[in-house]
Motif scaffolding. Structure first.
Motif, PDB file in Angstrom:
ATOM      1  N   ILE C  14      39.311  39.218  36.725  1.00  0.00           N
ATOM      2  CA  ILE C  14      40.374  40.137  36.315  1.00  0.00           C
ATOM      3  C   ILE C  14      40.189  41.498  36.949  1.00  0.00           C
ATOM      4  O   ILE C  14      41.139  42.136  37.404  1.00  0.00           O
ATOM      5  N   GLY C  15      38.934  41.979  37.007  1.00  0.00           N
ATOM      6  CA  GLY C  15      38.668  43.277  37.632  1.00  0.00           C
ATOM      7  C   GLY C  15      39.110  43.280  39.089  1.00  0.00           C
ATOM      8  O   GLY C  15      39.774  44.219  39.548  1.00  0.00           O
ATOM      9  N   THR C  16      38.760  42.239  39.799  1.00  0.00           N
ATOM     10  CA  THR C  16      39.153  42.151  41.204  1.00  0.00           C
ATOM     11  C   THR C  16      40.668  42.139  41.345  1.00  0.00           C
ATOM     12  O   THR C  16      41.237  42.779  42.232  1.00  0.00           O
ATOM     13  N   GLU C  17      41.315  41.421  40.442  1.00  0.00           N
ATOM     14  CA  GLU C  17      42.782  41.371  40.489  1.00  0.00           C
ATOM     15  C   GLU C  17      43.373  42.770  40.260  1.00  0.00           C
ATOM     16  O   GLU C  17      44.322  43.170  40.935  1.00  0.00           O
ATOM     17  N   HIS C  18      42.796  43.522  39.337  1.00  0.00           N
ATOM     18  CA  HIS C  18      43.292  44.882  39.100  1.00  0.00           C
ATOM     19  C   HIS C  18      43.056  45.768  40.324  1.00  0.00           C
ATOM     20  O   HIS C  18      43.897  46.586  40.680  1.00  0.00           O
ATOM     21  N   ILE C  19      41.914  45.594  40.951  1.00  0.00           N
ATOM     22  CA  ILE C  19      41.628  46.397  42.151  1.00  0.00           C
ATOM     23  C   ILE C  19      42.655  46.068  43.239  1.00  0.00           C
ATOM     24  O   ILE C  19      43.225  46.950  43.877  1.00  0.00           O
ATOM     25  N   ILE C  73      38.231  49.087  32.732  1.00  0.00           N
ATOM     26  CA  ILE C  73      37.102  48.318  32.186  1.00  0.00           C
ATOM     27  C   ILE C  73      37.514  46.858  32.079  1.00  0.00           C
ATOM     28  O   ILE C  73      38.406  46.495  31.313  1.00  0.00           O
ATOM     29  N   ALA C  74      36.870  46.058  32.907  1.00  0.00           N
ATOM     30  CA  ALA C  74      37.220  44.641  32.961  1.00  0.00           C
ATOM     31  C   ALA C  74      35.971  43.777  32.890  1.00  0.00           C
ATOM     32  O   ALA C  74      35.892  42.714  33.480  1.00  0.00           O
TER      33      ALA C  74
END
Lengths: 346, 346, 346, 346
Positions: C14-19, C73-74
């Motif tokens: 999910i963090g990578t997707e947000h980035i 924050i993921a």
């Protein structure tokens, strides 16, 4: 209300289906006599449906039977004219499958013979006028809420046809239903027609151009675009959309179920015209029986409607051949006056 | 990935919308300069969007700015050719709104000028190719599961247009989208076109025939029937159905809600083309920015696509006037080779 | 509008997707720093996305970087509380994936810490509030045209889950979205919940009861029936229907195409929640960046919303175990005052 | 096939409708005698429909008429038991409107009396089993393609009811149809039931809680969620969705037209249960007449089905009062053996 005693001329697939309707599903009628060019076929029909009906050697004999009130004519198209004319002579009410007759002149002879009797005797089997979807569509158009119709888009698709089905039959067997039902829907007469041949499907054999597109124009300028595609593979699909000044109305694809499965939401489609118009077939014949049983004239599609359908159909066939716009002869004004489109025209 | 520095020529409604996109919704681009034939308009745009961008007095000055990587041309149609040619000279990447140029010869001049640079610089704003529905439709067609396309039915309806909209604009402003997207969908070129004028709606003013029906035929014989109806009253409605040998595929009417109320189930319809194609507008420009930012050539609709659209559009206008079938000139073979339809043609 | 400089804590899926969103699709933000409990993972993320970002060994170091305006924050759920509290201390704006914290007390600690700063810093990743369908649904409800909501029916179905997914996760990972979005839709708080276990699908493993039905009741008596079925096989399917006094409103199943083929009309369904809510994920983060970039407080789901979701989720888990109706503790009145449901409640 | 001579007990709205069916739409039956507790009503019915039928002073006299083959019982519910028992004694075939009897014991007396005759005489008017949508749904479930049913979601909504309609009638007049048709659909028996009362609509009067939600559980664990909402304002709406292991199947909302107008696409909804189930009402009675006419036992819903519906209905009423889960008594095993669910159960 007395029971209407019915004689049936022609016990092929459609004739047998009509007999089954009268005997097993509808009210107020009874098949009391049958005949067919194949007496064996007629006999088999009597046995299969366990009919309590007389078998006649010929339609002439059947038509002389004074106990018969009405006849259903479901023989082959070319035989219709002769049978209908004799039935008129015999004073019988007539429910005749489309076409009324295969030639314009044949239709005119019927119209005139009926006219001489001073009353309506004939109903033509354009069952779509009894389909709940088309009836609801007409009701909306007539409401005036949508202004004038401008464009009508029709689609007439069958999954498959066999090799007997030729290019010309796309008009006479298929488009004929749109020809009748659209003029009934919008209360207007056709003036010209053009045919386009899109790239043909690989499923069509040599004598069939498939699909075809018919562009028809009416007196008031409405353009009807009608696609006929009889090898569409996926099912029987009848669409009709009327584009008006203030809105667009279309009949829906009948569907019973929504199925969510393996990545899709899907609705099973009807494969068979008999199923698609089952209610309409029942309703047209029940309406005929009801009127005759009450001593009234039939109120469904008239001989004039049958005549106009053949008139327009002939022009469509000419347009298939010529590739050009073909002018559709105007039906005589006094005939239109008597039509049954329900628009109260002059 | 570097930030693409963008100059904008034309800050009217569409230009401002593109600036808003770059600045507020998309990634990787920055508007660094703007100009307009009305400097006041350009200044208002800078202020309204609080742009950190230079205001140039003329497109020539803007195009000489070496810090600009790419230009968005959103001026009026007749101005496009000159701006695009100068931008090519200046070595800028170009995103130009449709039409590429208003004349076929103007388009050809652009195609040839770009060709001399040895690389693709231009992307034309045919945003439908980026619409998820059209993309899914093309993907299905290309899958081969449905056999060959035979018929394409298009509907392009707007709720209302104002009195500046004339009969001809039905081609140049409206049908132009179908012209581009259908050849992209089916990978085929048009050969002839005919226009039918149905009965006109009472909502159209004197200089507008509304609705119109365009029948186009392609090299492989596909017939495209396209209705343009720009006063349909009820909303913005884009339909596209492709009839293939083994199935029919159509894009759906976008709807967010089903509402059951007062005797109806209803789905609110979009009223506005900006909303209908919002995702597509964003996606086309993001794609342009992404390619330019990576140092790649643009991959969207090319100058050849823009040329062909104008070529076909001109024939459609001729057909509007003549009432006859009009032959569409064949684009030169070596141009088609370079097209961007994604069908890997010769 | 200045560029928002973002640090990311947690570079998993999910963090990578947000980035990727911030760097490749959205406007106004830039990822300037990342960290992860696996520094290798963080490094791979930087390389894969070619980020121009610092790699920090720890979130503490990252949070001390004065050049960072906001953090995403993921990380895993249990790590959220600590990270959020530190971020508040460091005066950063926070976009935190759901859950805000895994315990009610953890959530309360965050709410109170934020409160002490005198401003809103936190937005929780309940993206459905940004989905066009849910937004349109809320708009209709708020219009007052339908009277009071009486029943809400929700369906949350996934095609498959893997063996790590347990009965409890049906609440914490799945139903949590309905918990938040329904109270936002109808502006009401839950008071009790019951769980029913229908016959289980053969596709569920030993530690998962699947499907489950949650019946929730709100203060004003609305009953919410929510089906969670995470091995439905056919696709990702989110339904929500609100039954009101004067009508019923439901969100539609997204579909791009209608396909007529082999006896069916079918619409391909989305298989993936990422695709279903792609617009919503983009919109929530763009909204967060826009507010922070303008110097405004975030306006999306607040820490109080995150607290209430965890509060209700805990009660749902109790109800899963007990088989009885479970009373849901009432959130403190002064917290509700600050909520972000958009109903202007006391 | 002989004509089935039918006596009708009860010439209120439903009785008159059944007579109209037999006389005007169906085949093979004839109404030869009628009676009613109001002889005036019976006489008016005879006149209105121009029946060629005897008027009897009492059902006892009517049942003694040896020329009568079958009776239709359409009196008020509490009168059913007595009439059915006498009809069995008289050796008549019986088509009885639901409920078979208003008490479980009454139903059992009927089942046992019929059993003593050694043949099936009775068909109960649960017409939904003859609805094309429900039949198609059952056919899909029985196909095995979807695995086991897990959840059934039902909605039963009427636009309005009058002030005589009480909370209890939501079970006895309304839910009773779901009770029968769901067990027929999935071939399973109910074991418990719970009632939830959502916030009530302002359109309900004092003696009616509206809407209501019934949660029923079957022997195999299927959970049925049934909403009854009889003042939904917008129309008559019957929904049924079956969630299975490998897919979800639901019946569609019947619609004839799609109308695009003033910002909406809309489908007119049926307002009337008589219209919604018109085909089913015709089909159930035609099926009864067909079987009796051939000398066969009726094959529709049996007296055991009627008994079970009343048994379950009583438990639902208890659950309405108690607010708790209520255990539904298990019908005796040897009765279930004889049921007519078409699942070939032991």
């Amino acid at each position: 209300m007395v029971t209407v005693r019915i004689g049936v001329i022609g016990t092929g697939a459609i004739g047998t289906e009509h007999i089954r309707r009268v005997e097993q599903r509808l009210s107020g009628g009874k098949v009391v006599a049958v005949t067919d060019i194949s007496l064996d076929a007629a006999r088999r029909c009597i046995n299969a449906l366990q009919l309590d009906a007389r078998l006649y050697d010929s339609e002439d004999d059947l038509l002389q039977d004074p106990s018969i009130d009405a006849v259903i004519i479901a023989s082959s198209g070319p035989a219709h004219e002769g049978s209908v004319l004799k039935a008129i002579d015999a004073g019988k009410y007539v429910f005749v499958e489309k076409p009324l007759a295969t030639t314009v002149n044949g239709c005119l002879r019927i119209v005139q013979a009926e006219e001489r009797t001073g009353k309506r005797l004939i109903q033509v089997g354009f069952m779509r006028r009894y389909d709940p979807r088309y009836m609801a569509l007409k009701s909306e158009i007539k409401s005036g809420r949508y202004g004038a119709p401008l464009i009508v888009r029709c689609v007439h698709r069958n999954a498959h046809v066999d090799e007997r089905y030729t290019t010309e039959m796309a008009v006479l067997d298929t488009l004929i239903h749109e020809i009748d039902v659209i003029r009934w829907l919008i209360g207007d007469e056709y003036v010209s027609v053009q045919v386009l041949y899109p790239r043909g499907t690989r499923y069509a054999h040599a004598r069939l151009q498939d699909p075809q597109i018919f562009n028809l124009v009416t007196q008031s300028g409405v353009v009807i675009t009608a696609e006929v595609f009889v090898n569409c593979q996926y099912g029987y699909d009848i669409q009709c959309e009327v584009v008006c000044e203030d809105g667009v109305i279309s009949i829906t694809v009948p569907k019973l179920l929504d199925i969510f499965r393996t990545g899709f939401r899907a609705q099973p489609l009807m494969q068979d015209w008999k199923l698609r118009f089952a209610e309409a077939y029942d309703a047209e014949l029940q309406d005929f029986i009801d009127h005759v049983g009450r001593g009234d004239e039939p109120a469904g599609p008239s001989s004039v409607d049958g005549y106009i359908a053949t008139l327009v159909g002939e022009a469509c066939v000419l347009a298939q051949v010529s590739g050009e716009w073909v002018t559709i002869p105007r039906p005589e004004e006094d005939l239109i006056v008597k039509d049954s489109l329900g628009y109260g025209r002059l």
